[in-house]
Write an enzyme that holds these catalytic residues in place. Structure first.
Site, PDB file in Angstrom:
ATOM      1  N   CYS A 405       0.835  -1.194   0.000  1.00 41.82           N
ATOM      2  CA  CYS A 405       0.000   0.000   0.000  1.00 41.82           C
ATOM      3  C   CYS A 405       0.880   1.258   0.000  1.00 41.82           C
ATOM      4  O   CYS A 405       1.781   1.375   0.837  1.00 41.82           O
ATOM      5  CB  CYS A 405      -0.915  -0.010   1.225  1.00 41.82           C
ATOM      6  SG  CYS A 405      -1.880   1.503   1.375  1.00 41.82           S
ATOM      7  N   CYS A 423      -5.891  -2.917  -0.033  1.00 40.26           N
ATOM      8  CA  CYS A 423      -5.066  -2.825   1.168  1.00 40.26           C
ATOM      9  C   CYS A 423      -5.906  -3.341   2.336  1.00 40.26           C
ATOM     10  O   CYS A 423      -6.952  -2.780   2.649  1.00 40.26           O
ATOM     11  CB  CYS A 423      -4.645  -1.379   1.427  1.00 40.26           C
ATOM     12  SG  CYS A 423      -3.975  -1.144   3.084  1.00 40.26           S
TER      13      CYS A 423
END
Ligand code: IVH
Length: 671
Positions: A405, A423
């Site tokens: 991420c 994520c």
């Protein structure tokens, strides 16, 4: 009584005329306010005198939010497509072929716009719209009359005279650019997938179960083909002009052409001028005017020999990729975005274009610094359609999708069968946290005044809020310390938060960001569960029993409430005074007398309106359905129940009851 009936009819006629002036002629004849007042007056009369209700009344153009399945019917005449051409030379060949098949005859061609929407077939009998059917597979389509009625530019009762007792008219349902943009802006705000173009948006809208939502979206319709045994004229053009007189929207661009030179001029003119039209077009259509000549030319298996489409070139530009950025949404989905050297395209400067997901990047085979083709063919959203491989710098690396991420560094996951990378750090990833808070305060959610994206970021960075429930602990003094935030704004913000406690439960359900739960599903869930404790305790199976809630949404709800953090947040919201249940008021009308029963309503009623009966069914635990099947428990029939429905009910042995019997059943009358 008669005078009431008359009053109702006068109002209906006047309202329809104003609708026509506004939606077809683009020439409003009264103010919106006056229109609304007349409509309200009519609504009230219809409520007071349900015996005069009429499914075609202008009051029903706002739609209903009850569910219905779509019935399928066979088209009387197959709905064919058109052959395509891309150049004037090909158009010239088309005209040549027509001339060859009609030796020695004058040939008039009608030029018209090719509207980029979804086609519809309307059936009129005795001047009234009786049925609207989608193209479907060309042989049979879906009956979408209820949704079509919400389109104000479509005449429900024809004007003027000379219409055949029965005829079919075909046209294109379109979503005008401005409504398309508004819809997508709303969807972007709610993080719902965007429609790629007005065509998809129109087709998707027409198939919605909820006609009130259809009404809100702003569809329009242009008509271009009439069929029937007693048409007013022997040529296409005059028929369409007659249709215009009867109230249909027929494009002003429709015109007669007499030579290939005139066709050429028409193409050149509209290639440019179409950009100023309020709706999307993807080309032009040329048709032989005379119906007799059309008959002579006939059809191939797929399309008429007497008509052809000319497709406009999509606008395309070539520009360099600067870099690919990755954005994290409130639900954790990672969206790759191509950041481009600014380039001019169809009147706007394009700097960024979504690359959607890893699959798209791989399919396009994009490398660092590539020259990319950007298109905006009928699509407002620029799209990367390809790469100029010859221009690639030797050794440039392929663009790789992130593994972690960009905001919090957590390893991304990809759910099987889905294109998106996500994520998973739902509660620790800053853009997800702030995204959820921004969603929570939004206009269609808790509608908290005085707080926007920037303030949320500030409050979050200052450590004043970590989740949505922290909003309710904010004090004026804390807020006033933030940069660019005076005492007055702080007071407004805290007041806005206070006011949000009055927001109804159904919007709270939407506001708390349960993945996949959108605005419409929130309403259905809230109405079915009535309060948060019931919702939190429901199993996936129980949830799927709610209308329109499938396993994907149901599982997501169960997963959401299984998370301790979410239950804690809900508890804190409740403590703060946020509304966690539907109002009790109408509970006295509720019962489970119709629990588990599926009921079809047909015909017109005298004691209550159709919508009131639908509501009564739901209040008593029953389910409304649009079509009769083996699963139907009974049909609630009023006057003029459709003969087809009656036949079907009889055939399947489904009982048919009248309104008095129904009202006794739910114990509203006891005689
Ligand atoms: S005439 C038998 N005229 O284009 C001929 N179609 O590719 C029927 N369309 O399915 C079609 N504008 O949805 C005709 N002015 C126009 C049109 C038009 C758009 C659509 C229609 C049709 C498709 C054929």
């Amino acid at each position: 009584m008669d005078s009431v009936k008359q009053q109702i009819e006068v109002l209906r006629e006047a309202l329809e005329q104003h609708n026509h002036n506004y939606y077809v002629l683009n020439a409003p004849s009264i103010s919106d306010r006056e229109f609304d007042m007349m409509l309200k007056q009519l609504e009230q009369l219809e409520r007071q005198y349900p015996e005069y209700d009429d499914p075609y009344s202008p009051t029903h153009r706002v739609g209903s939010d009850h569910n219905k399945g779509f019935e399928q019917v066979a088209h009387e005449h197959r709905m064919l497509s058109l052959g395509n051409t891309y150049s004037l030379a090909e158009l010239d060949e088309f005209v040549g072929r027509c001339r060859e098949s009609l030796p020695g005859e004058e040939l008039t061609i009608v030029g018209e716009m090719k509207f980029d929407g979804t086609s519809i077939s309307l059936l009129y009998e005795n001047g009234r719209l009786v049925r609207a059917v989608t193209r479907g597979d060309g042989e049979k389509g879906d009956v979408v009359t209820d949704n079509i009625i919400t389109i104000r530019s479509i005449p429900l009762q024809l004007k003027g005279e000379g219409w055949p007792a029965k005829f079919e008219i075909r046209g294109e349902i379109v979503l005008p650019w401005k409504d398309f943009e508004r819809l997508n802006a709303e969807r972007a705000f709610n993080e719902e997938p965007l429609f790629a173009n007005p065509r998809n948006a129109a087709a998707g809208t027409l198939k919605l179960q909820n006609s009130a939502e259809v009404s809100r979206r702003g569809l329009d319709a242009y008509f271009y083909y009439m069929l029937g045994d007693e048409l007013p004229a022997a040529n296409h053009y005059d028929n369409m002009m007659a249709a215009r007189d009867w109230g249909f929207k027929v494009s002003d661009a429709m015109t007669r052409l007499h030579s290939i030179e005139e066709v050429d001029r028409y193409v050149r003119y509209w290639d440019e001028a179409r950009r100023d039209l309020p709706v999307a077009t993807d080309g032009l259509v040329f048709k032989v005017d005379s119906l007799r000549q059309q008959l002579n030319l006939g059809f191939t298996a797929k399309s008429p020999r007497w008509a052809i489409a000319y497709k406009f070139q999509a606008e395309r530009a070539l520009t360099q990729l600067r870099y690919v950025s990755f954005e994290v949404g409130r639900t954790g989905v990672i969206t790759p975005v191509a950041n481009l050297e600014p380039v001019q395209l169809s009147g706007t400067v394009v700097k960024r274009a979504s690359l959607h997901n890893a699959d798209i990047i791989r399919q396009l085979d994009i490398h660092e610094g590539d020259m990319l083709y950007v298109e905006k063919g009928g699509e407002i959203i620029p799209k990367i359609t390809g790469v100029d491989e010859d221009a690639r710098v030797a050794g440039a690396a392929a663009v790789a999708f992130l593994t972690h991420c960009p905001a919090c560094g957590t390893a991304l996951v990809r759910i099987d069968g889905e294109a998106a990378h996500v994520c998973p750090n739902t509660y620790g990833c800053p853009p997800q946290i702030t995204g959820r808070i921004e969603h929570f305060v939004g206009r269609r959610m808790m509608n908290i005044d005085g707080i926007g994206e920037e303030t949320v970021e500030q409050l979050y960075s200052a450590g004043l809020i970590r989740d949505i429930s922290d909003l309710y602990t904010l004090r004026e003094a804390d807020v006033a310390m933030l940069e660019r935030m005076g005492e007055k704004s702080a007071r407004r913000l805290v007041q806005g938060i206070e006011d949000s406690k009055a927001v109804p439960f159904e919007r709270v359900v939407y506001a708390i960001s349960i993945p996949f739960v959108g605005e419409t599903s929130s309403k259905k869930i809230a109405r079915a569960c009535r309060d948060i404790d019931t919702l939190m305790s429901m199993t996936s199976e129980q949830l799927t029993e709610i209308d329109d809630i499938g396993p994907k949404i149901a599982d997501s709800i169960v997963r959401f409430f299984a998370v301790e953090d979410n239950r804690r947040i809900v508890e804190r919201l409740r403590q703060a005074g946020v509304c966690m249940s539907m109002p009790e008021a109408d509970d006295s009308r509720r019962s489970d007398r119709l629990a588990g029963k599926t009921i079809v309503i047909s015909g017109t009623f005298t004691r209550h309106s159709r919508d009131e009966y639908k509501e009564l069914i739901e209040l008593n635990g029953g389910k409304n359905s649009g079509s009769i099947s083996k699963k139907t428990d009974f049909v609630l029939a009023g006057e003029n129940m459709g003969p087809a429905k009656l036949e079907k009910a009889t055939k399947l042995g489904v009982p048919v009851i009248d309104e008095d019997q129904f009202l006794q059943m739910i114990e509203i009358i006891n005689n």
